[in-house]
Design an enzyme around this catalytic site. Structure first.
Site, PDB file in Angstrom:
ATOM      1  N   ARG A  51      19.612  32.041  29.962  1.00 31.04           N
ATOM      2  CA  ARG A  51      18.166  31.818  29.812  1.00 31.04           C
ATOM      3  C   ARG A  51      17.711  31.866  28.359  1.00 31.04           C
ATOM      4  O   ARG A  51      16.775  31.166  27.977  1.00 31.04           O
ATOM      5  CB  ARG A  51      17.396  32.898  30.596  1.00 31.04           C
ATOM      6  CG  ARG A  51      17.438  32.705  32.100  1.00 31.04           C
ATOM      7  CD  ARG A  51      16.882  33.923  32.789  1.00 31.04           C
ATOM      8  NE  ARG A  51      17.565  35.134  32.332  1.00 31.04           N
ATOM      9  CZ  ARG A  51      17.283  36.355  32.731  1.00 31.04           C
ATOM     10  NH1 ARG A  51      16.296  36.547  33.581  1.00 31.04           N
ATOM     11  NH2 ARG A  51      17.956  37.390  32.295  1.00 31.04           N
ATOM     12  N   LYS A 148      33.871  37.875  40.964  1.00 30.05           N
ATOM     13  CA  LYS A 148      33.624  38.939  41.929  1.00 30.05           C
ATOM     14  C   LYS A 148      32.348  39.683  41.541  1.00 30.05           C
ATOM     15  O   LYS A 148      31.964  39.595  40.368  1.00 30.05           O
ATOM     16  CB  LYS A 148      34.816  39.873  41.985  1.00 30.05           C
ATOM     17  CG  LYS A 148      34.881  40.904  40.830  1.00 30.05           C
ATOM     18  CD  LYS A 148      35.871  41.998  41.127  1.00 30.05           C
ATOM     19  CE  LYS A 148      35.480  43.269  40.437  1.00 30.05           C
ATOM     20  NZ  LYS A 148      36.391  44.368  40.534  1.00 30.05           N
ATOM     21  N   HIS A 178      41.256  38.191  38.924  1.00 32.47           N
ATOM     22  CA  HIS A 178      42.119  38.048  37.743  1.00 32.47           C
ATOM     23  C   HIS A 178      43.462  38.757  37.913  1.00 32.47           C
ATOM     24  O   HIS A 178      44.406  38.463  37.204  1.00 32.47           O
ATOM     25  CB  HIS A 178      41.394  38.494  36.471  1.00 32.47           C
ATOM     26  CG  HIS A 178      41.146  39.955  36.377  1.00 32.47           C
ATOM     27  ND1 HIS A 178      40.053  40.546  36.937  1.00 32.47           N
ATOM     28  CD2 HIS A 178      41.853  40.941  35.798  1.00 32.47           C
ATOM     29  CE1 HIS A 178      40.094  41.843  36.701  1.00 32.47           C
ATOM     30  NE2 HIS A 178      41.186  42.111  36.013  1.00 32.47           N
ATOM     31  N   LYS A 182      47.935  37.516  36.627  1.00 32.14           N
ATOM     32  CA  LYS A 182      48.878  38.246  35.765  1.00 32.14           C
ATOM     33  C   LYS A 182      50.288  37.712  35.937  1.00 32.14           C
ATOM     34  O   LYS A 182      50.716  37.377  37.043  1.00 32.14           O
ATOM     35  CB  LYS A 182      48.838  39.744  36.098  1.00 32.14           C
ATOM     36  CG  LYS A 182      47.573  40.414  35.617  1.00 32.14           C
ATOM     37  CD  LYS A 182      47.590  41.892  35.905  1.00 32.14           C
ATOM     38  CE  LYS A 182      46.310  42.541  35.427  1.00 32.14           C
ATOM     39  NZ  LYS A 182      46.198  42.559  33.971  1.00 32.14           N
ATOM     40  N   GLU A 216      42.488  53.727  36.306  1.00 30.44           N
ATOM     41  CA  GLU A 216      41.796  53.461  35.041  1.00 30.44           C
ATOM     42  C   GLU A 216      41.385  54.779  34.407  1.00 30.44           C
ATOM     43  O   GLU A 216      41.104  55.745  35.127  1.00 30.44           O
ATOM     44  CB  GLU A 216      40.545  52.623  35.290  1.00 30.44           C
ATOM     45  CG  GLU A 216      40.818  51.262  35.907  1.00 30.44           C
ATOM     46  CD  GLU A 216      39.515  50.553  36.247  1.00 30.44           C
ATOM     47  OE1 GLU A 216      39.122  49.675  35.482  1.00 30.44           O
ATOM     48  OE2 GLU A 216      38.897  50.895  37.265  1.00 30.44           O
ATOM     49  N   ASP A 235      34.805  47.713  45.191  1.00 34.09           N
ATOM     50  CA  ASP A 235      35.023  47.168  43.847  1.00 34.09           C
ATOM     51  C   ASP A 235      36.491  46.819  43.597  1.00 34.09           C
ATOM     52  O   ASP A 235      36.777  45.858  42.882  1.00 34.09           O
ATOM     53  CB  ASP A 235      34.551  48.196  42.797  1.00 34.09           C
ATOM     54  CG  ASP A 235      34.631  47.646  41.381  1.00 34.09           C
ATOM     55  OD1 ASP A 235      34.136  46.519  41.164  1.00 34.09           O
ATOM     56  OD2 ASP A 235      35.189  48.317  40.497  1.00 34.09           O
ATOM     57  N   HIS A 240      41.332  43.453  44.697  1.00 34.29           N
ATOM     58  CA  HIS A 240      42.554  43.507  43.877  1.00 34.29           C
ATOM     59  C   HIS A 240      43.747  44.130  44.620  1.00 34.29           C
ATOM     60  O   HIS A 240      44.834  43.554  44.670  1.00 34.29           O
ATOM     61  CB  HIS A 240      42.309  44.302  42.601  1.00 34.29           C
ATOM     62  CG  HIS A 240      41.205  43.761  41.747  1.00 34.29           C
ATOM     63  ND1 HIS A 240      41.038  42.417  41.512  1.00 34.29           N
ATOM     64  CD2 HIS A 240      40.216  44.374  41.068  1.00 34.29           C
ATOM     65  CE1 HIS A 240      39.993  42.240  40.724  1.00 34.29           C
ATOM     66  NE2 HIS A 240      39.479  43.408  40.448  1.00 34.29           N
ATOM     67  N   LYS A 331      38.755  55.677  38.942  1.00 34.18           N
ATOM     68  CA  LYS A 331      38.293  55.673  37.551  1.00 34.18           C
ATOM     69  C   LYS A 331      38.418  57.080  36.977  1.00 34.18           C
ATOM     70  O   LYS A 331      38.474  58.049  37.708  1.00 34.18           O
ATOM     71  CB  LYS A 331      36.837  55.224  37.489  1.00 34.18           C
ATOM     72  CG  LYS A 331      36.663  53.786  37.917  1.00 34.18           C
ATOM     73  CD  LYS A 331      35.375  53.207  37.405  1.00 34.18           C
ATOM     74  CE  LYS A 331      35.295  51.726  37.665  1.00 34.18           C
ATOM     75  NZ  LYS A 331      36.195  50.915  36.850  1.00 34.18           N
TER      76      LYS A 331
END
Ligand code: NAP
Length: 483
Positions: A51, A148, A178, A182, A216, A235, A240, A331
């Site tokens: 925008r 996603k 993604h 890999k 992570e 998520d 994944h 996480k």
């Protein structure tokens, strides 16, 4: 050894959300690297769209800064950066109203592949599709790339699939994950289906269990609002980890061809058994020195959203009956580590006696931080003193095997080029996404109905202790990050 670069035809790629975080961190650097590899033949064009009002020159400056920050060593070549940025155009459009669409339309000509990358919030996917259609921008060469999250549950995913189907044929829709781009993930298929060595043993008779970890160290960062409504199950697990599970467990497709591969992946998802509540561990990270807790990160002191999930599941089919699959992701864990470990069963009888210990073959497919595949084999410990057994790795690290110049493109590089070539093998089909949600929804509804709260776990730990117990109750241990 440098990989072959397969030529592609000229294309137009329009990045909706071209100024956003994903475009700057991943999409523009990926395109730049493919440009340097000669895969953006003239008169290919890249058009950023968002925008904000700005000129093409302003956008080129945004892109240049993004490349310097995120494109690594490739961006040290200033001439290439300048040359690449010169190909960039910009158009101010609003997905929610008619602003800028005529300008975009005037920029496009019939002929080349025309790919629209939806790098905007999922709430705009439908609006964008309808606008593209209304302004006559959809032709036979049009493809859309959808980021996603694809839906929030089965109903919303179905709704989105229906809306996209009003404007595009399924063969034009590229739902990107993604992880599938890999190098190692594709090597998993090469290892399984290109060798005689593994496939005969790839079943419940010889494999004790399979575990998948995607860990992570980062917290939810600036994505708190989105994450609080999603959690680790939506998520990461639903997409994944589920995709990795599909590739590790699927039957050999007849051909390495999009629908043949996706048909086999779909069968895996549909074979997934209902997960028992006591086979699920949810966790939420607490504060650490200098680091806020999950609840502080999302601004909700009573949040029941999980930042960690571990679960045990089974596949109801001939090949895998009785083999557990353990999946975990989270996480703020102690290491960044994504790996799949296939743990083979004990030999039926040890001729070396109990003092030689229990040894098992393990195949580890490492996805992050370094990509590689390791096969653990049992050998005699060198030296005198009888037969003592040890496990040593047969290492297939790409950097060593293929040499320091091996070209292993980033997942986004490969996937975007697949879009241009029209190859959907590594993209999720509508029925795959819906099947994944159909498995995920009842699990989430179950803990919501019970009012289950996630277990607190220390930041930079291996997650809640219950995740270790999930394994230990079965006499097993997690590989990679451990408690
Ligand atoms: P972001 O940083 O918030 O960027 C959003 C982009 O969309 C901006 O360029 C924004 O520019 C544009 N935009 C917003 N409203 C618009 C509208 N009405 N019409 C046209 N453009 C509009 O978001 P992001 O992190 O890049 O994420 C983009 C998508 O990728 C999301 O679906 C996200 O879930 C997904 N994703 C992101 C990551 C990641 O690492 N960032 C990873 C995986 C998936 P203006 O405000 O100027 O319009």
């Amino acid at each position: 050894m440098v990989s072959r670069t397969i030529p592609v035809d000229a294309f137009d790629l329009i990045i909706f959300g071209g100024t956003g975080d994903l475009a700057r961190r991943k999409i523009l650097p990926a395109l730049f690297k493919r440009f340097c590899a000669g895969q953006m033949p003239a008169p290919s064009r890249l058009i950023g769209a968002a925008r904000a009002e700005m000129s093409a020159a302003d956008y080129r400056e945004i892109a240049r800064a993004a490349l310097l920050e995120f494109a690594g060593e490739a961006a040290l070549d200033d001439a290439s950066v300048t040359e690449f940025c010169q190909t960039l155009e910009y158009v101010a459009v609003d997905a929610r109203d008619g602003r800028g669409w005529d300008d975009l339309s005037a920029m496009l000509t019939d002929g080349p592949v025309r790919a629209f990358y939806y790098s905007v919030g999922p709430g705009l996917f439908s609006d964008l599709s309808a606008r593209l259609h209304k302004h006559g921008l959809v032709n036979a060469e049009t493809r859309i790339v959808v980021e996603k999250p694809f839906g929030h549950d089965l109903d919303s995913a179905r709704g989105l699939n229906r809306e996209l189907a009003q404007h595009f044929d399924e063969s034009q829709i590229y739902r990107i994950d993604h992880y599938l781009g890999k190098e190692t993930v594709q090597n998993l298929m090469a290892v399984r289906f290109g060798n005689m060595l593994f496939e005969p043993l790839w079943n419940a008779q010889y494999i004790d269990h399979i575990q998948i970890t995607v860990a992570e160290t980062v917290g939810v960062g600036g994505r708190g609002e989105y994450y609080e409504n999603a959690g680790a199950m939506r998520d990461m697990m639903q997409n994944h980890l589920m995709q990795l599970l599909c590739l590790i467990a699927m039957e050999p497709p007849a051909m390495f061809e999009p629908d043949a591969v996706r048909d086999e992946k779909l069968k895996v998802i549909r074979a997934l058994d209902v997960v028992q509540p006591h086979h699920i561990v949810r966790g939420q990270y607490t504060a650490a020195d200098g680091y806020s807790s999950y609840r502080e990160d999302v601004g909700n002191p009573r949040s029941k959203t999980e930042s960690f999930i571990a679960l045990k599941c089974h596949l109801n089919n001939w090949r895998w009956a009785g083999t557990p699959f353990y999946l975990r992701t989270g996480k703020r864990l102690k290491e960044r580590d994504s790996e799949i470990t296939v743990v083979f069963k004990d030999t039926p009888h040890s001729i070396f006696g109990p003092e030689a210990g229990r040894h098992r073959n393990e195949l580890t497919i490492q996805l992050q931080p370094d990509e590689g595949i390791t096969l653990g084999v049992t050998i005699k410990e060198p030296g005198p003193g009888g037969m003592r057994l040890i496990d040593v790795p047969l290492d297939m690290s790409f950097a060593e095997a293929l040499g320091p110049d091996a070209d292993t493109p980033d997942a986004y590089e490969r996937l975007i080029m697949d879009v241009i070539r029209g190859n959907q093998t590594l993209f999720m089909r509508n029925d795959e996404v819906e099947a994944a949600w159909a498995w995920t929804d009842p699990i989430i509804r179950g803990w919501e109905a019970r009012g289950d709260a996630p277990k607190p776990y220390d930041s930079f730990s291996a997650g809640p202790d219950d995740a270790a117990l999930l394994m230990r109750r079965d006499g097993r241990e997690w590989r990679g990050i451990t408690h």
